[in-house]
Structures are given as C-alpha cells and as structure tokens.
Design an enzyme around this catalytic site. Structure first.
Site, PDB file in Angstrom:
ATOM      1  N   HIS A 305     -22.819  37.881   8.654  1.00 28.16           N
ATOM      2  CA  HIS A 305     -22.053  39.119   8.693  1.00 28.16           C
ATOM      3  C   HIS A 305     -21.936  39.587  10.133  1.00 28.16           C
ATOM      4  O   HIS A 305     -22.856  39.391  10.939  1.00 28.16           O
ATOM      5  CB  HIS A 305     -22.726  40.194   7.831  1.00 28.16           C
ATOM      6  CG  HIS A 305     -21.850  41.366   7.534  1.00 28.16           C
ATOM      7  ND1 HIS A 305     -21.699  42.430   8.397  1.00 28.16           N
ATOM      8  CD2 HIS A 305     -21.069  41.651   6.457  1.00 28.16           C
ATOM      9  CE1 HIS A 305     -20.865  43.308   7.869  1.00 28.16           C
ATOM     10  NE2 HIS A 305     -20.465  42.862   6.709  1.00 28.16           N
ATOM     11  N   ASP A 362     -19.715  39.242  -0.087  1.00 28.23           N
ATOM     12  CA  ASP A 362     -18.592  38.489  -0.636  1.00 28.23           C
ATOM     13  C   ASP A 362     -19.022  37.256  -1.429  1.00 28.23           C
ATOM     14  O   ASP A 362     -18.212  36.690  -2.163  1.00 28.23           O
ATOM     15  CB  ASP A 362     -17.661  38.036   0.498  1.00 28.23           C
ATOM     16  CG  ASP A 362     -17.087  39.209   1.269  1.00 28.23           C
ATOM     17  OD1 ASP A 362     -16.493  40.090   0.627  1.00 28.23           O
ATOM     18  OD2 ASP A 362     -17.250  39.253   2.499  1.00 28.23           O
TER      19      ASP A 362
END
Length: 428
Positions: A305, A362
């Site tokens: 991330h 995700d």
C-alpha cells in the site's frame, strides 16, 4: 512554539513546527516563498500536508485507521454504514433520535427525478458505469439548483442528504441500463445496503429477497472504504471544492479520480490476477516465484500500500467477511483458494516480508463482490458508494476552514527560455 531552521543561500529561515493531535509533525512552509523566493519540490505531494483535518487518522507504520478517533475495527464490528457516514460528516456518533431522523431522511430522498431516469437512455449502453455515475452526480446540480451554495448551511445539508440518498439509485441504474433491464424505484422500508442490492438485482417480475449476510458484508465493505485521509480522489474533491464549486460538482470530479486503475480499480486487477493464475493451472508459490524474478507483465496485485507499511487493518476485516459470505451462499471459489495460498506463501517468504508487502483492502473485496454477483466493471462504483461520506465530510470541513484558500500548486518550469517569434514564411 518550536521552529525548524532552514539555511538557504546564506540566510536562515524559521519554519514553525505544526503538531497534530496524534503527535504528527510538519514544517510550515506557507511563508517560505514570500520570505526566500524558493518553493518546495514534492512530486505527487507524497510529503506535503495540504490541510489540517479532524476526520481520519492513519498511521501506516503501525497499521492504524480511525474515523473521528474510533478504531475501524470497532466501527466495522458494531456500527452501520449510515451511522459511520453521520460520524464522518458531523463529527460525533448520532444519538438514537438523531440517527432515526437521519436514516429516515436518507431513505426518503432516494428516488431520482423522472427526467433523471430518462437521462440514462441518452447514454451508450456500453458506457462504463463510473462515467455514467460521475455524469449523473454532476447532473444533479441541474435538478437541484435550490441547494448549490457551499456557504449556506441549510443548502449544504439538503445537498448532503440528497447525494447520500441518491447515490445507490444512480449506481444501480447505471448497471440496469447496461444490461437492458428495467430500473426499479427504491423502497423506503429497506436499509441502505439492502435497498441497493434490490435495485441492482431485482426485477418487476417478482419480489427480490435480500440475503441479510450479504447486505451486512456490503455494509461493512462500505464502512471500510468510507474515508482514507488525503488520497487522490479526496484531494480532488477538496481541490475542486476550493473553487467554491458545489458539492455535486466536486464529488463528480472525485468519482473520475477514483476511476483510475492506480486508485479505485485495484480490486478489479486482483480478480484478473487470480483468474489468470487459476486458468493457467499455476500454484500460488509458482506465481510468486515469477513475481520475484520480475518477469514482464507479472505483478502481485492486492499486496502492499502507498501508505501502509504494515498490515492494512481493513484487510483482516474483509477476509473474515469474505469467508462468511461464501459460506452463506454455499459458493466454492477457486479464486478464494488461490488467494489464500498467495497470502500464506507471501507472508512466509522473506522476499515479500522484507518489502512489507502485506494484503491490502483490495485483496479480498473483489472476491466478495464476485460472489454477490457484482460485475467487474461495477467494482469501482461500489468503492465510490463507500467513499461518498468521506468525500462529503472532507468537502464540508474545507468550506468551514478559517484558512480556506483556493488550491493552487506551484511548479518548477523546465521548458525553453525566452525566444523570439519567427513568422510562418520564415521558418525553415
């Protein structure tokens, strides 16, 4: 107040130190250009604080995410999406009477203008739902010209209720139009997630029974996506709003920013990766070896991330919800099997651990959407519905900021120096 000292071109400049409520520190450079003639260069604004905000606290090193001080884990376990929306926008969790009035108003504003329904018929059937949603949200400013003033609290309140209420309807209609099915009117007796699911998958032919486990999982996903500090789409909403553009216009711009594959489209990339692995008959370990060799076109999606350098706290919650949905729907998912193997192998491999590549929000969300029946091109729309309260809260906070300024980044010019104009006939 402590100051930092910057030495530049033989002179010293004092930069005030700004400290946030969680101990974050920043050097205030707002007067630097005026004092020294120099600006700061920060591509992508990765180390620039463009505002102060009381909405979301994120510590990427420790894997912490809080809305208005409340840990995301507690909100996901005990709250609802509409309650979290109220918290983000108004700063406090609502009391029982406040929440009843709030949720009732949202339900009763969910229907769109009849001419708005016909708006969809003018668009190509194959239009991407994100483009349709952005256009529809922008069009709301033409239907509700009585509530566009960013500095009128009553008009802003009306716009907030209208936007939150109509977003699921607008999103569902974009899908129904693309498959040629009738667009259902919303039902006021359903909660936010259930109402959306009915408009997505129901038809006039028979009643649609909403699975409560699916509705709860969707509600949880939206809570986890509700805000995430100053990301690309949120910064877009703030930047557009800084021109005193109305709420509908600002959010419309945010939807387009979210549409980009480097932002909201990541869960679609995860599903596509898992499908390729499954279709190719690879094991998770074999695929990870190809990733480590950095083979062309081979990327591990859903890991790592931009902000989190630890485990994304939202990922654990979504993984649990994913298992619950698949069990409830009696779905045997080859993609889930591949995802679990990838996670286990990556978390045990020093290559990925040293690079702090942990599953992010995700990684499992796309599997949930697919199990529910959400088509891949609607994944980012689902993200947009969830992120809507954060966009609204950030826009409202911007308008009330006593240091409000129109956004205007600087640049370092690298083009040609001054040149003399040469007439067309004289150019060789």
């Amino acid at each position: 107040m402590r100051d930092a000292i910057l030495t530049y071109d033989g002179k010293e400049y004092r930069l005030p130190v700004v400290t946030g409520s969680e101990g974050e520190q920043a050097l205030d450079i707002s007067a630097l250009r005026k004092q020294s003639g120099a600006i700061c260069f920060d591509p992508g604004y990765v180390n620039t604080g463009a505002c102060t905000s009381a909405i979301t606290f994120l510590d990427g090193e420790k894997g912490i995410l809080r809305y208005r001080g409340y840990p995301i884990e507690e909100l996901a376990a005990h709250s609802s999406f509409l309650e979290v929306a109220y918290l983000l926008i108004y700063g406090e969790l609502p009391k029982a009477a406040e929440f009843a009035a709030w949720s009732d108003s949202i339900r009763r504003h969910s229907m769109v203008h009849e001419k708005m329904r016909r708006f969809y018929d003018a668009l190509p059937k194959e239009a991407h739902p994100m483009a349709v949603c952005s256009a529809a949200i922008g069009a709301l400013s033409t239907f509700y010209q009585d509530s566009l003033d960013p500095r009128d609290p009553q008009q802003v309140m009306v716009s907030i209720h209208r936007l939150l209420a109509k977003m699921p309807t607008i999103a569902a209609y974009s899908y129904k139009t693309s498959i040629g099915q009738p667009r259902l009117y919303p039902k006021n007796n359903l909660d936010y997630a259930s109402g959306y699911l009915r408009m997505m998958f129901g038809t006039p032919c028979e009643d649609y029974e909403v699975n409560p486990v699916v509705a709860k999982a969707l509600d949880t996903l939206w809570i986890l996506h509700a805000d995430h500090e100053q990301n690309c789409s949120t910064s877009t909403v703030r930047l557009v709003g800084s021109s005193l553009a109305n709420l509908f216009a600002s959010v419309s711009a945010g939807i387009f920013a979210l549409w980009g594959p480097l932002h909201g489209g990541a869960n679609q990339k995860v599903i596509e990766m898992l499908q390729r692995i499954s279709a190719g008959g690879e094991s998770g370990k074999q695929f990870l070896e190809r990733v480590k060799r950095q083979e062309e076109g081979v990327r591990l999606m859903g890991f790592g991330h931009r902000v989190y350098k630890n485990f994304d706290p939202r990922a654990r919650i979504i993984k649990k919800a994913c298992f619950e949905v698949l069990e409830q729907l009696h779905v045997q998912s080859r993609l889930l099997d591949v995802a679990i193997e990838l996670e286990e192998q990556a978390l045990a491999d020093p290559y990925f651990v040293e690079r702090k590549l942990y599953p992010n929000v995700d990684f499992y969300s796309g599997i949930i959407y697919q199990a529910i029946g959400i088509p891949v091109n609607m994944f980012t729309v689902m993200f947009a519905i969830g992120r809507l309260p954060g966009w609204i809260a950030q826009w409202v906070e911007l308008q009330a900021d006593p240091t409000f300024k129109i956004g205007r980044p600087r640049q370092i010019y690298t083009g040609a120096g001054q040149r003399a104009y040469v007439g067309l006939a004289d150019r060789d």
